[in-house]
Scaffold this motif. Structure first.
Motif, PDB file in Angstrom:
ATOM      1  N   VAL A 112       0.818  -1.226   0.000  1.00 51.58           N
ATOM      2  CA  VAL A 112       0.000   0.000   0.000  1.00 51.58           C
ATOM      3  C   VAL A 112       0.848   1.271   0.000  1.00 51.58           C
ATOM      4  CG1 VAL A 112      -1.986  -1.052   1.111  1.00 51.58           C
ATOM      5  CG2 VAL A 112      -0.187  -0.070   2.528  1.00 51.58           C
ATOM      6  N   SER A 113       2.165   1.132  -0.081  1.00 48.72           N
ATOM      7  CA  SER A 113       3.026   2.313  -0.024  1.00 48.72           C
ATOM      8  C   SER A 113       3.248   2.854  -1.438  1.00 48.72           C
ATOM      9  CB  SER A 113       4.348   1.948   0.658  1.00 48.72           C
ATOM     10  OG  SER A 113       5.059   3.126   0.997  1.00 48.72           O
ATOM     11  N   ALA A 114       4.435   3.408  -1.696  1.00 51.83           N
ATOM     12  CA  ALA A 114       4.690   4.062  -2.983  1.00 51.83           C
ATOM     13  C   ALA A 114       5.692   3.299  -3.836  1.00 51.83           C
ATOM     14  CB  ALA A 114       5.200   5.488  -2.740  1.00 51.83           C
ATOM     15  N   GLY A 115       5.964   2.036  -3.500  1.00 55.55           N
ATOM     16  CA  GLY A 115       6.898   1.241  -4.281  1.00 55.55           C
ATOM     17  C   GLY A 115       6.339   0.866  -5.636  1.00 55.55           C
ATOM     18  N   LYS A 116       7.201   0.501  -6.552  1.00 53.68           N
ATOM     19  CA  LYS A 116       6.771   0.190  -7.918  1.00 53.68           C
ATOM     20  C   LYS A 116       5.974  -1.102  -7.996  1.00 53.68           C
ATOM     21  CE  LYS A 116      10.249   2.882 -10.381  1.00 53.68           C
ATOM     22  NZ  LYS A 116      11.321   2.884 -11.400  1.00 53.68           N
ATOM     23  N   PRO A 173      -3.506  -0.486  -3.842  1.00 54.51           N
ATOM     24  CA  PRO A 173      -4.460   0.613  -4.082  1.00 54.51           C
ATOM     25  C   PRO A 173      -5.022   0.605  -5.500  1.00 54.51           C
ATOM     26  CG  PRO A 173      -2.590   1.413  -2.836  1.00 54.51           C
ATOM     27  CD  PRO A 173      -2.239   0.029  -3.275  1.00 54.51           C
ATOM     28  N   GLU A 174      -4.175   0.382  -6.492  1.00 58.70           N
ATOM     29  CA  GLU A 174      -4.654   0.368  -7.876  1.00 58.70           C
ATOM     30  C   GLU A 174      -5.588  -0.818  -8.117  1.00 58.70           C
ATOM     31  OE1 GLU A 174      -3.006   0.187 -12.503  1.00 58.70           O
ATOM     32  OE2 GLU A 174      -1.580   0.386 -10.839  1.00 58.70           O
ATOM     33  N   ALA A 175      -5.250  -1.969  -7.585  1.00 62.03           N
ATOM     34  CA  ALA A 175      -6.090  -3.144  -7.772  1.00 62.03           C
ATOM     35  C   ALA A 175      -7.466  -2.953  -7.138  1.00 62.03           C
ATOM     36  CB  ALA A 175      -5.401  -4.377  -7.191  1.00 62.03           C
ATOM     37  N   LEU A 176      -7.507  -2.402  -5.942  1.00 56.65           N
ATOM     38  CA  LEU A 176      -8.786  -2.158  -5.278  1.00 56.65           C
ATOM     39  C   LEU A 176      -9.622  -1.154  -6.061  1.00 56.65           C
ATOM     40  CD1 LEU A 176      -7.546  -2.062  -1.565  1.00 56.65           C
ATOM     41  CD2 LEU A 176      -8.970  -3.836  -2.614  1.00 56.65           C
ATOM     42  N   ASP A 177      -8.958  -0.144  -6.614  1.00 57.79           N
ATOM     43  CA  ASP A 177      -9.671   0.834  -7.432  1.00 57.79           C
ATOM     44  C   ASP A 177     -10.251   0.171  -8.688  1.00 57.79           C
ATOM     45  OD1 ASP A 177     -10.351   3.672  -8.119  1.00 57.79           O
ATOM     46  OD2 ASP A 177      -9.035   3.233  -9.828  1.00 57.79           O
ATOM     47  N   ARG A 178      -9.486  -0.716  -9.301  1.00 55.02           N
ATOM     48  CA  ARG A 178      -9.910  -1.380 -10.540  1.00 55.02           C
ATOM     49  C   ARG A 178     -11.133  -2.281 -10.327  1.00 55.02           C
ATOM     50  NH1 ARG A 178      -5.936  -2.796 -14.503  1.00 55.02           N
ATOM     51  NH2 ARG A 178      -4.349  -1.159 -14.634  1.00 55.02           N
ATOM     52  N   ARG A 228     -12.381   4.156  -2.235  1.00 53.87           N
ATOM     53  CA  ARG A 228     -11.353   4.542  -1.272  1.00 53.87           C
ATOM     54  C   ARG A 228     -11.910   5.637  -0.363  1.00 53.87           C
ATOM     55  NH1 ARG A 228      -6.207   7.760  -3.321  1.00 53.87           N
ATOM     56  NH2 ARG A 228      -7.762   9.407  -3.256  1.00 53.87           N
ATOM     57  N   LEU A 229     -11.899   5.391   0.946  1.00 52.09           N
ATOM     58  CA  LEU A 229     -12.338   6.397   1.913  1.00 52.09           C
ATOM     59  C   LEU A 229     -11.172   7.211   2.439  1.00 52.09           C
ATOM     60  CD1 LEU A 229     -15.053   4.333   3.833  1.00 52.09           C
ATOM     61  CD2 LEU A 229     -15.317   5.886   1.891  1.00 52.09           C
ATOM     62  N   PHE A 230     -10.004   6.607   2.513  1.00 54.28           N
ATOM     63  CA  PHE A 230      -8.777   7.380   2.743  1.00 54.28           C
ATOM     64  C   PHE A 230      -7.560   6.530   2.421  1.00 54.28           C
ATOM     65  CE2 PHE A 230      -9.363   5.722   7.181  1.00 54.28           C
ATOM     66  CZ  PHE A 230      -8.124   5.114   7.369  1.00 54.28           C
ATOM     67  N   HIS A 231      -6.465   7.194   2.157  1.00 51.65           N
ATOM     68  CA  HIS A 231      -5.174   6.544   1.961  1.00 51.65           C
ATOM     69  C   HIS A 231      -4.125   7.448   2.592  1.00 51.65           C
ATOM     70  CE1 HIS A 231      -1.944   4.712  -0.960  1.00 51.65           C
ATOM     71  NE2 HIS A 231      -1.802   4.295   0.293  1.00 51.65           N
ATOM     72  N   LYS A 232      -3.521   6.999   3.633  1.00 49.48           N
ATOM     73  CA  LYS A 232      -2.476   7.642   4.417  1.00 49.48           C
ATOM     74  C   LYS A 232      -3.052   8.419   5.602  1.00 49.48           C
ATOM     75  CE  LYS A 232       0.906   7.987   0.678  1.00 49.48           C
ATOM     76  NZ  LYS A 232       1.824   8.872  -0.093  1.00 49.48           N
ATOM     77  N   ILE A 233      -2.408   8.207   6.725  1.00 50.13           N
ATOM     78  CA  ILE A 233      -2.738   8.885   7.976  1.00 50.13           C
ATOM     79  C   ILE A 233      -1.478   9.587   8.462  1.00 50.13           C
ATOM     80  CG2 ILE A 233      -3.640   8.604  10.321  1.00 50.13           C
ATOM     81  CD1 ILE A 233      -4.820   5.937   9.443  1.00 50.13           C
TER      82      ILE A 233
END
Length: 394
Positions: A246-250, A255-260, A265-270
């Motif tokens: 769920v971070s910013a690695g390649k 996150p992309e899979a869940l969006d697809r 998405r209710l939030f990403h990052k706290i």
């Protein structure tokens, strides 16, 4: 980024519709009631004797009579007896029905018996040692409310009212999904570039009281395969808890899979450390918690956000505790800081002592610590000894 407080409020505002099932009452321990349980008769259902002794009509004792013939004997479990001669008495045992025409019970200890006659001491309290019919609950009173979690004494209540089967809410079906090609099963010897899976076991144990079971899945670092498996898993489970990716690695594809696959998405990052990359979303009547992969980060997010949601879902009050900071602590980033601590209790209050490890990958340090102390997001860098902060125990 959301604050930790806003993230918590958003998570707790999300509910999923729970289903009901009927189970044998003896198997309902820990389940959440789906119906009110009412008394099927008065509690107790008759005037019940509470001491071994003698039942009599108190007016005769009040007039000065002290010697009474023992007319009969009444045991627990026998039908109602009757005091025929109101100048006599009936010997009674604890738990039996109070004989008709009697209104008081005098203990063996307050009497002297010779043959078939008993003499009572002076100045005894009258109309005592009787548990009156309906004095605990009346027929139709609610004994257990829908929405409460059944504890051991509650099973006795279900038995008492003859509720052989009871409606309960079913716990949500939960899937725990790990991701990452570096992870291998526990029983496998890892290569130099691999590690064994561990997050699933810590989080599953944390949530065990509030779930039926957790099924475990693993996703490879491959976007199409991640999409395919998540689509299938979503069709089977109410709650998904993911760890890693769920971070910013390649290769952080979650996150992309869940969006697809249509998850909102209710939030990403706290704004917190550890656990900053946490992701949270919803699809229809399903919730998805996507935790960071680092062990301390994943466990902290589970303690602070996932466990409270499951407690609320089970109808339980969320544990809100505080502790006094035992040492000065400096923390510069403008983030909430969930510091690992050990605890000492003095005069009913917890004192929290910093017990930091070597970062969010140091899972071994969690065994030394006992809780996270939540130091709030602020522009100040010094948190002084003696101040009180929220405590999240595990």
């Amino acid at each position: 980024m959301l604050s930790s407080q806003n993230a918590s409020e958003l998570i707790l505002s999300q509910q999923i519709e729970l289903k009901k099932s009927t189970v044998p009452f003896a198997q309902a321990l820990g389940c959440v009631l789906g119906e009110d349980i009412r008394a099927d008769r008065d509690f107790p259902p008759f005037d019940r004797v509470t001491m071994d002794g003698y039942a009599l009509a108190s007016k005769n004792y009040a007039k000065g009579q002290r010697a009474f013939k023992v007319e009969s004997i009444q045991f627990a479990g026998e039908p109602l007896n009757t005091l025929l001669d109101k100048t006599a008495c009936v010997e009674v045992m604890t738990g039996c029905m109070l004989p008709e025409n009697a209104d008081t019970v005098i203990r063996y200890e307050d009497s002297i018996r010779q043959a078939n006659e008993v003499t009572f001491l002076d100045n005894l309290a009258l109309q005592k040692n009787i548990h009156r019919r309906g004095s605990d609950r009346k027929k139709g009173d609610i004994l257990l409310k829908a929405g409460q979690q059944l504890r051991a004494p509650d099973l006795a209540i279900l038995a008492t009212v003859g509720k052989t089967k009871v409606q309960v809410y079913t716990f949500p079906k939960v899937a725990f999904i790990t991701s990452g090609d570096e992870l291998v099963p526990v029983e496998q010897k890892p290569l130099a570039h691999q590690i064994r899976k561990s997050n699933v076991f810590a989080v599953s144990a944390l949530l065990k009281p509030f779930i039926e079971e957790i099924s475990h899945f693993h996703l490879p670092d491959d976007l199409p395969e991640t999409i395919r498996q998540l689509t299938d898993i979503l069709q089977q489970f109410d709650v998904l808890i993911l760890s890693g990716g769920v971070s910013a690695g390649k290769k952080d594809y979650i996150p992309e899979a869940l969006d697809r696959i249509g998850v909102d998405r209710l939030f990403h990052k706290i704004a917190q450390r550890p656990g900053k990359p946490m992701w949270f979303g919803k699809k229809e009547n399903q919730l998805i918690f996507a935790l960071p992969g680092n062990p301390v980060s994943a466990f902290m997010c589970a303690v602070r956000y996932v466990k409270p949601w499951f407690m609320q879902n089970a109808g339980l009050e969320i544990e809100k505790q505080e502790a006094i900071l035992a040492e000065n602590v400096e923390f510069k980033p403008d983030l909430s800081y969930f510091m690992q601590v050990t605890l000492k209790q003095e005069n009913g209050q917890f004192w929290a002592y910093p017990c930091e490890g070597h970062g969010s990958g140091d899972l071994a340090n969690l065994s030394r610590a006992q809780a996270f102390l939540e130091l709030p997001q602020t522009t100040e860098s010094l948190f002084e000894k003696g101040n009180v902060f929220p405590l999240w125990k595990w």
